[in-house]
Design a protein around this motif. Structure first.
Motif, PDB file in Angstrom:
ATOM      1  N   CYS A  29       3.278  35.825 -52.507  1.00 44.19           N
ATOM      2  CA  CYS A  29       2.113  35.027 -52.108  1.00 44.19           C
ATOM      3  C   CYS A  29       2.188  33.643 -52.754  1.00 44.19           C
ATOM      4  CB  CYS A  29       0.818  35.720 -52.499  1.00 44.19           C
ATOM      5  SG  CYS A  29      -0.619  34.680 -52.173  1.00 44.19           S
ATOM      6  N   ALA A  56      -0.053  31.434 -52.833  1.00 47.43           N
ATOM      7  CA  ALA A  56      -1.355  30.924 -53.255  1.00 47.43           C
ATOM      8  C   ALA A  56      -1.941  31.727 -54.415  1.00 47.43           C
ATOM      9  CB  ALA A  56      -2.323  30.927 -52.072  1.00 47.43           C
ATOM     10  N   ALA A  58      -2.979  34.626 -54.451  1.00 49.24           N
ATOM     11  CA  ALA A  58      -4.232  35.151 -53.928  1.00 49.24           C
ATOM     12  C   ALA A  58      -4.385  36.651 -54.117  1.00 49.24           C
ATOM     13  CB  ALA A  58      -4.365  34.804 -52.445  1.00 49.24           C
ATOM     14  N   VAL A 102      -2.976  39.415 -40.863  1.00 49.29           N
ATOM     15  CA  VAL A 102      -3.575  38.099 -41.086  1.00 49.29           C
ATOM     16  C   VAL A 102      -4.398  37.747 -39.862  1.00 49.29           C
ATOM     17  CG1 VAL A 102      -3.033  35.642 -41.095  1.00 49.29           C
ATOM     18  CG2 VAL A 102      -1.991  37.116 -42.779  1.00 49.29           C
TER      19      VAL A 102
HETATM   20  S1  SF4 Z   1      -1.473  35.393 -46.170  1.00 47.50           S
HETATM   21 FE1  SF4 Z   1      -2.771  34.945 -47.940  1.00 47.50          FE
HETATM   22  S2  SF4 Z   1      -2.481  36.673 -49.311  1.00 47.50           S
HETATM   23 FE2  SF4 Z   1      -0.826  36.737 -47.825  1.00 47.50          FE
HETATM   24  S3  SF4 Z   1       0.846  35.659 -48.828  1.00 47.50           S
HETATM   25 FE3  SF4 Z   1      -0.227  34.152 -47.591  1.00 47.50          FE
HETATM   26  S4  SF4 Z   1      -1.729  33.244 -48.949  1.00 47.50           S
HETATM   27 FE4  SF4 Z   1      -1.011  35.123 -49.944  1.00 47.50          FE
END
Ligand code: SF4
Ligand code: SF4
Lengths: 197, 322
Positions: free
Chosen positions: A67, A69, A71, A105
């Motif tokens: 990831c 970010a 997250a 997603v």
């Molecule tokens: S979709 Fe969101 S949680 Fe998944 S890798 Fe990308 S930023 Fe991270």
């Protein structure tokens, strides 16, 4: 050692999708199911496989590692949480990197959606929604002892082999007592009941 | 710091009462740089950073879709359309907080750096002049609408922020999705910080208008402390998403460009589109660097990965269950 966790027994799954409905009803992600039920031998047998997040732990879940970010948080009790909505940018890296095919997603929301073992429930001592509705016991929530008193002679596996790599998980899979070693992850391609996959 | 010294014409316009604020902005710059560097040095973020900028600055791309970058920046970073898809109420509340903070930052940062000064236009008149870096921009009368909003811009910002923060605080006590796994330091402290800053800021105006300055000094210190602490905290907690979010624009550009060129990658088993080919290649490199040892799996769609695993279970673990 496993504490209270989810045990998945594909041999018991009747493909009824009750878990999918229950998951969709849940208050913490209204309208979308985080659990998948797939029919790996469709048209030939009634075999079905429910998939939840396996809460990989080796050393960090692959989804969290890729990831960009930062997250995906793994809590101290080993639960890999859904992406933090303030951070997730919806890039889909976690979707591509998860060997089990778990995260989704939503492109409009730019947000990842993934099973977090019903953290609102399990952190309060309740079973996840899917396990409470499963009519056949294919999804069982509890301790290993509870499972083996109910089902003597099964073995429980928390290791999955993807080619050369072995991923260990916090959620377990039930296998026949004769089974040894990790559960195959499905890649490279194999045959299904004698037919090519 | 250079910006402060130059912008205030060698500190001539610098207001020494604002020293703590200015110092906090300097600390903020260091904090953000530090956090940003450690963030983009991770394998996944570094690749996203490189690809994002490469796409944004590529000449063919700028020629093929010159409006893509500004359009994305506006809809994504400014109006945050994706939040509307999550929930309309969340979008409204976030817009309030966002524009409120932006307004406050646009007013206060240049002010504390001594970039802006207000001077009386003439000794008798009710008029003021606004100067930027010492140059006269325009004049206005204190009792005009412009004059009012000049002096009350921060109050307006505070009202916007309080509205939005109020909603989020309410959400954090009610909403199951928000409540699940929330942490005090991460989820509540930022909201409380914004609230404190806004409320003490408003109270300053209140004290000035209604109490003839009663309690003003105490409030001023409280306000200052809350602002300074918030700025110092910014790079390390939830507020860091302000700095991270633009990465999403790079990611979007990277994928959109590939999509426009028709570079989709089909699942190796079922043929359904997985993602754009450059994005998958990029991810595979990240996975190789992390030694996940499974990067070829990224070329299969999630459903096929599950079906194949089910098939392997049937084949090698529990034959049959037909
Ligand atoms: S979709 Fe969101 S949680 Fe998944 S890798 Fe990308 S930023 Fe991270
Ligand atoms: S199963 Fe997938 S989503 Fe769950 S922890 Fe592992 S990599 Fe992450």
């Amino acid at each position: 050692m496993l504490g209270r966790t989810l045990f998945i027994d594909p041999g018991r799954c009747i493909g009824c999708q009750a878990c999918v409905s229950a998951c969709r009803e849940c208050d913490s992600h209204r309208g979308t199911s985080m659990i998948h039920v797939d029919y790996p031998d469709a048209g030939h047998s009634t075999a079905a496989l429910p998939t939840v997040c396996m809460h990989c732990e080796d050393p960090v879940a692959p989804c969290a590692e890729v990831c960009p970010a930062e997250a995906i948080l793994v809590t101290a009790d080993g639960v890999v949480q859904t992406a933090d909505p303030t951070r997730c940018i919806g890039c889909g890296n976690c979707v591509g990197a998860c060997p089990f095919g778990v995260p989704q997603v939503d492109p409009a929301q730019k947000l990842q959606l993934k099973c977090n073992l019903c953290y609102d429930r399990t952190s309060a001592g309740l079973a996840p929604m899917c396990a409470t509705v499963c009519p056949s016991g294919a999804l069982f929530y509890g301790t290993l002892e509870q499972l083996t008193t109910e089902r003597p002679g099964v073995s429980v596996v928390t290791e999955f082999a993807f080619g050369e790599v072995v991923v260990s998980t916090g959620v377990a899979m039930v296998a026949p007592a004769s089974h040894r070693g990790p559960v195959p992850g499905g890649l490279p391609l194999v045959e299904v009941n004698g037919r090519p996959a | 710091m250079l910006a402060i010294v130059l912008g205030s014409r060698g500190l001539r316009d610098f207001d020494s009462a604002l020293v703590p604020y200015a110092a906090a902005t300097v600390l903020l710059a260091f904090g953000v740089t530090y956090r940003y560097t450690s963030w983009v040095s991770g394998p996944a973020a570094r690749r996203l950073f490189v690809q994002g900028w490469r796409t944004a600055l590529s000449r063919t791309n700028l020629r093929a879709a010159p409006t893509a970058l500004p359009r994305l920046a506006l809809t994504y970073l400014g109006f945050q359309k994706f939040l509307g898809a999550r929930s309309h109420a969340r979008w409204i509340a976030h817009q309030l907080v966002f524009w409120g903070c932006l307004l406050a930052v646009l007013i206060t940062f240049p002010l504390t750096w001594g970039w802006f000064t207000f001077t009386a236009a003439s000794p008798q008149g009710p008029g003021y002049q606004m100067r930027l870096w010492g140059y006269r921009l325009f004049s206005f009368r204190q009792d005009s609408l412009l004059g009012w909003s000049m002096f009350h811009g921060l109050d307006l910002a505070a009202v916007l922020v309080i509205g939005g923060v109020g909603y989020f605080l309410w959400l954090r006590t009610r909403d199951r999705r928000a409540v699940t796994g929330q942490r005090f330091g991460y989820d509540f402290v930022p909201l409380i910080a914004l609230l404190t800053v806004s409320v003490t800021g408003l109270l300053l105006t209140f004290s000035e208008l209604a109490l003839h300055g009663g309690g003003y000094e105490f409030l001023a210190i409280l306000h200052m402390v809350s602002v300074v602490l918030t700025l110092i905290y910014l790079p390390f907690g939830k507020f860091f998403h302000i700095v991270q979010r633009p990465a999403a624009v790079g990611m979007q550009l990277f994928k959109d460009t590939a999509r426009r060129k028709g570079e989709a990658l089909a699942c190796r088993r079922c043929g359904e589109p997985v993602d754009t080919a450059p994005a998958v290649a990029n991810l595979r490199e990240t996975m190789r660097e992390l030694e996940l040892g499974w990067d070829h799996g990224a070329e299969y769609c999630p459903r096929c990965r599950r079906v194949l695993r089910g098939g392997a279970y049937l084949d090698q673990v529990k034959r049959g269950f037909r």
